[in-house]
Design a protein around this motif. Structure first.
Motif: not given
Length: 131
Positions: A54, A58-60
């Motif tokens: 995770w 980038r929060q992805r």
């Protein structure tokens, strides 16, 4: 750690739903990387046999090697006794785990009062991330 729970539920996730994950080169035993995993990235790792982390910046989901080609093939996945840290034993494809072009992200050594790079750059990052 409660072994009677389903494997994902037995782990201790932090307040953001994350768990620390350490990647260790299976052949050499060298610690090459630290990252975070959430439930989805851990499930994807187990399903594909390649490391998926995770990315907090980038929060992805971040499939290790998605840009560089330096994929981590997972040989074994372990949890510590408390269920709050993961250890991935991996085959590091291409021999480079770090975005700086080094074998390991842990290439800085404290010498006196300074951090000194002690590992060589195996490939210029400009050549790795030229896309």
């Amino acid at each position: 750690m409660d072994y009677s729970l389903p494997w994902l539920d037995a782990l201790k996730w932090d307040e953001n739903g994350l768990i620390p994950a350490i990647a260790q080169e299976a052949t050499s035993g060298r610690v090459i990387m630290f990252a975070w995993m959430n439930r989805e990235s851990l499930q994807e790792t187990v399903a594909t046999g390649t490391a998926v982390y995770w990315s907090r910046s980038r929060q992805r989901l971040w499939h290790k090697g998605e840009e560089s080609g330096h994929v981590q093939k997972v040989r074994s996945l372990r949890a510590d006794c408390d269920g709050d840290v993961l250890l991935l034993l991996v085959d590091q494809i291409g021999g480079i785990a770090c975005h700086t072009g080094r074998e390991s992200c842990f290439f800085l050594e404290l010498q006196g009062d300074r951090w000194v790079p002690t590992d060589p750059t195996l490939k210029d990052p400009k050549d790795i991330y030229a896309k």
